[in-house]
Design an enzyme around this catalytic site. Sequence first.
Site, PDB file in Angstrom:
ATOM      1  N   SER A 146      23.920  59.928  43.342  1.00  0.00           N
ATOM      2  CA  SER A 146      25.246  60.525  43.451  1.00  0.00           C
ATOM      3  C   SER A 146      25.874  60.488  41.862  1.00  0.00           C
ATOM      4  O   SER A 146      25.553  59.538  41.232  1.00  0.00           O
ATOM      5  CB  SER A 146      26.071  60.093  44.316  1.00  0.00           C
ATOM      6  OG  SER A 146      27.564  60.486  44.302  1.00  0.00           O
ATOM      7  N   TYR A 160      30.405  52.690  47.794  1.00  0.00           N
ATOM      8  CA  TYR A 160      29.613  53.717  47.701  1.00  0.00           C
ATOM      9  C   TYR A 160      29.206  53.798  46.407  1.00  0.00           C
ATOM     10  O   TYR A 160      27.838  54.104  46.128  1.00  0.00           O
ATOM     11  CB  TYR A 160      30.449  54.812  48.088  1.00  0.00           C
ATOM     12  CG  TYR A 160      29.470  56.293  48.163  1.00  0.00           C
ATOM     13  CD1 TYR A 160      28.299  56.278  49.319  1.00  0.00           C
ATOM     14  CD2 TYR A 160      29.433  57.145  47.186  1.00  0.00           C
ATOM     15  CE1 TYR A 160      27.571  57.519  49.167  1.00  0.00           C
ATOM     16  CE2 TYR A 160      28.618  58.340  47.427  1.00  0.00           C
ATOM     17  CZ  TYR A 160      27.570  58.489  48.145  1.00  0.00           C
ATOM     18  OH  TYR A 160      26.949  59.755  48.084  1.00  0.00           O
TER      19      TYR A 160
HETATM   20  N1  LIG Z   1      27.456  65.597  50.436  1.00  0.00           N
HETATM   21  C1  LIG Z   1      27.628  65.200  49.156  1.00  0.00           C
HETATM   22  O1  LIG Z   1      28.890  65.700  48.537  1.00  0.00           O
HETATM   23  C2  LIG Z   1      26.888  64.257  48.316  1.00  0.00           C
HETATM   24  C3  LIG Z   1      27.237  63.878  47.154  1.00  0.00           C
HETATM   25  C4  LIG Z   1      26.240  63.086  46.261  1.00  0.00           C
HETATM   26  C5  LIG Z   1      25.395  62.317  47.051  1.00  0.00           C
HETATM   27  N2  LIG Z   1      25.236  62.842  48.494  1.00  0.00           N
HETATM   28  C6  LIG Z   1      23.936  62.157  48.967  1.00  0.00           C
HETATM   29  O2  LIG Z   1      23.329  62.899  49.588  1.00  0.00           O
HETATM   30  C7  LIG Z   1      22.395  62.380  50.689  1.00  0.00           C
HETATM   31  C8  LIG Z   1      22.532  63.209  51.831  1.00  0.00           C
HETATM   32  O3  LIG Z   1      23.851  63.130  52.445  1.00  0.00           O
HETATM   33  P1  LIG Z   1      24.275  64.492  53.109  1.00  0.00           P
HETATM   34  O4  LIG Z   1      25.341  65.080  52.209  1.00  0.00           O
HETATM   35  O5  LIG Z   1      23.525  65.450  53.578  1.00  0.00           O
HETATM   36  O6  LIG Z   1      25.205  63.742  54.222  1.00  0.00           O
HETATM   37  P2  LIG Z   1      25.038  63.911  56.084  1.00  0.00           P
HETATM   38  O7  LIG Z   1      25.078  65.305  56.236  1.00  0.00           O
HETATM   39  O8  LIG Z   1      26.131  63.083  56.496  1.00  0.00           O
HETATM   40  O9  LIG Z   1      23.474  63.464  56.168  1.00  0.00           O
HETATM   41  C9  LIG Z   1      22.971  62.010  56.246  1.00  0.00           C
HETATM   42  C10 LIG Z   1      21.750  61.966  56.800  1.00  0.00           C
HETATM   43  O10 LIG Z   1      21.490  60.578  56.691  1.00  0.00           O
HETATM   44  C11 LIG Z   1      21.122  60.182  57.957  1.00  0.00           C
HETATM   45  N3  LIG Z   1      21.420  58.508  57.982  1.00  0.00           N
HETATM   46  C12 LIG Z   1      22.583  58.061  57.788  1.00  0.00           C
HETATM   47  N4  LIG Z   1      22.694  56.874  58.315  1.00  0.00           N
HETATM   48  C13 LIG Z   1      21.381  56.403  58.808  1.00  0.00           C
HETATM   49  C14 LIG Z   1      20.796  55.465  59.190  1.00  0.00           C
HETATM   50  N5  LIG Z   1      21.409  54.215  59.465  1.00  0.00           N
HETATM   51  N6  LIG Z   1      19.530  55.372  59.559  1.00  0.00           N
HETATM   52  C15 LIG Z   1      18.777  56.544  59.318  1.00  0.00           C
HETATM   53  N7  LIG Z   1      19.349  57.860  59.044  1.00  0.00           N
HETATM   54  C16 LIG Z   1      20.600  57.792  58.596  1.00  0.00           C
HETATM   55  C17 LIG Z   1      21.967  61.012  58.731  1.00  0.00           C
HETATM   56  O11 LIG Z   1      21.164  61.075  59.998  1.00  0.00           O
HETATM   57  P3  LIG Z   1      21.536  60.528  61.317  1.00  0.00           P
HETATM   58  O12 LIG Z   1      22.876  60.370  61.460  1.00  0.00           O
HETATM   59  O13 LIG Z   1      20.801  61.052  62.581  1.00  0.00           O
HETATM   60  O14 LIG Z   1      20.930  58.850  61.303  1.00  0.00           O
HETATM   61  C18 LIG Z   1      21.641  62.292  58.028  1.00  0.00           C
HETATM   62  O15 LIG Z   1      20.588  62.806  58.645  1.00  0.00           O
HETATM   63  C19 LIG Z   1      23.076  60.891  50.992  1.00  0.00           C
HETATM   64  O16 LIG Z   1      22.299  59.907  50.171  1.00  0.00           O
HETATM   65  C20 LIG Z   1      24.258  60.925  49.933  1.00  0.00           C
HETATM   66  O17 LIG Z   1      24.712  59.939  49.645  1.00  0.00           O
HETATM   67  C21 LIG Z   1      25.876  63.500  49.184  1.00  0.00           C
END
Ligand SMILES: NC(=O)c1ccc[n+]([C@@H]2O[C@H](COP(=O)([O-])OP(=O)(O)OC[C@H]3O[C@@H](n4cnc5c(N)ncnc54)[C@H](OP(=O)(O)O)[C@@H]3O)[C@@H](O)[C@H]2O)c1
Length: 273
Positions: A146, A160
Amino acid sequence: MSTSTPRKTLGTAVITGASGGIGRIYADRLARRGHDLLLVARRADRLAAAASEIRAAHGVEVGVLAADLALAADLDKVARAIAADPSVTMLVNNAGTATMAAVAATTPAQAMAMIDVNVSAVAALTMAVLPGFKARNAGTIVNVGSVLGFATVPGVSNIYSGTKGFVLHFTRALQDELAGTGIRVQLLLPAATATDIWDVGGIPLSQIDPARVMRPEQLVDAALAGLDQGEAVTMPSVQDGDAALLDAFDKARVALFASTQTGKPASRYGVAA
Ligand SMILES: NC(=O)c1ccc[n+]([C@@H]2O[C@H](COP(=O)([O-])OP(=O)(O)OC[C@H]3O[C@@H](n4cnc5c(N)ncnc54)[C@H](OP(=O)(O)O)[C@@H]3O)[C@@H](O)[C@H]2O)c1
């Protein structure tokens, strides 16, 4: 006897956090490219739905592994499965969780969930695929960090940011370690992207200026373009005019480290030699 030629596959891409958000888009895009998939997350129903949609749309093999990566036993189950599978050619360490709060306002359980999923699972799953990738001198690892891995929003992203700082340094170190091999390692640093993580983290997306938020489809398409271009670090939202800042940041890191190697306190501290 069938005369059809076997389908060409790019091998299996393992995608953590594939039940929604960025990971779900990776699943679609990598299947479209010809990868078979192994989808990992906790919500088995969403993984199953994604698997049947992707099979129907792209005709690839899609396996699912429901696992809570914050649980040692589940993480070990996933690690063993992917270590033992020689078809695995790609790992996307995408699963992540966030609690956007000051340290004092974060519960120990929330803090540990971030550390377990964002840090421990990334390290453990990378280490699981590495021996096979090294033996075959091939493979791709994408670690989703991130922009909050090199910056903090005070009172908001404290733990985070710490976890994403790990992803940044771990991935940069891995790139150094694997330089000159056939293994590609990409560090993806998203800024604000429209997914559920904002609600999970306690800051509704509606509170963010929409002009600062990218769609997950755009993020993943840019990330894959960056991978194809051989980028080590991909920051989709950094516009071309600012791209040199990353180089300057890397050079400053190296120069700052070099400046520490003096073996004596600086004169400003007044400590006798
Ligand atoms: N969206 C943003 O603004 C942003 C910015 C920078 C970085 N990121 C990074 O991008 C990545 C993807 O995030 P996203 O934005 O797509 O968020 P999201 O829509 O909340 O998706 C997160 C994913 O991680 C899985 N997950 C969470 N906790 C878990 C656990 N304990 N065991 C297994 N799976 C787990 C969730 O699946 P389940 O709930 O089904 O387990 C979901 O599929 C993350 O690493 C996040 O830090 C996001």
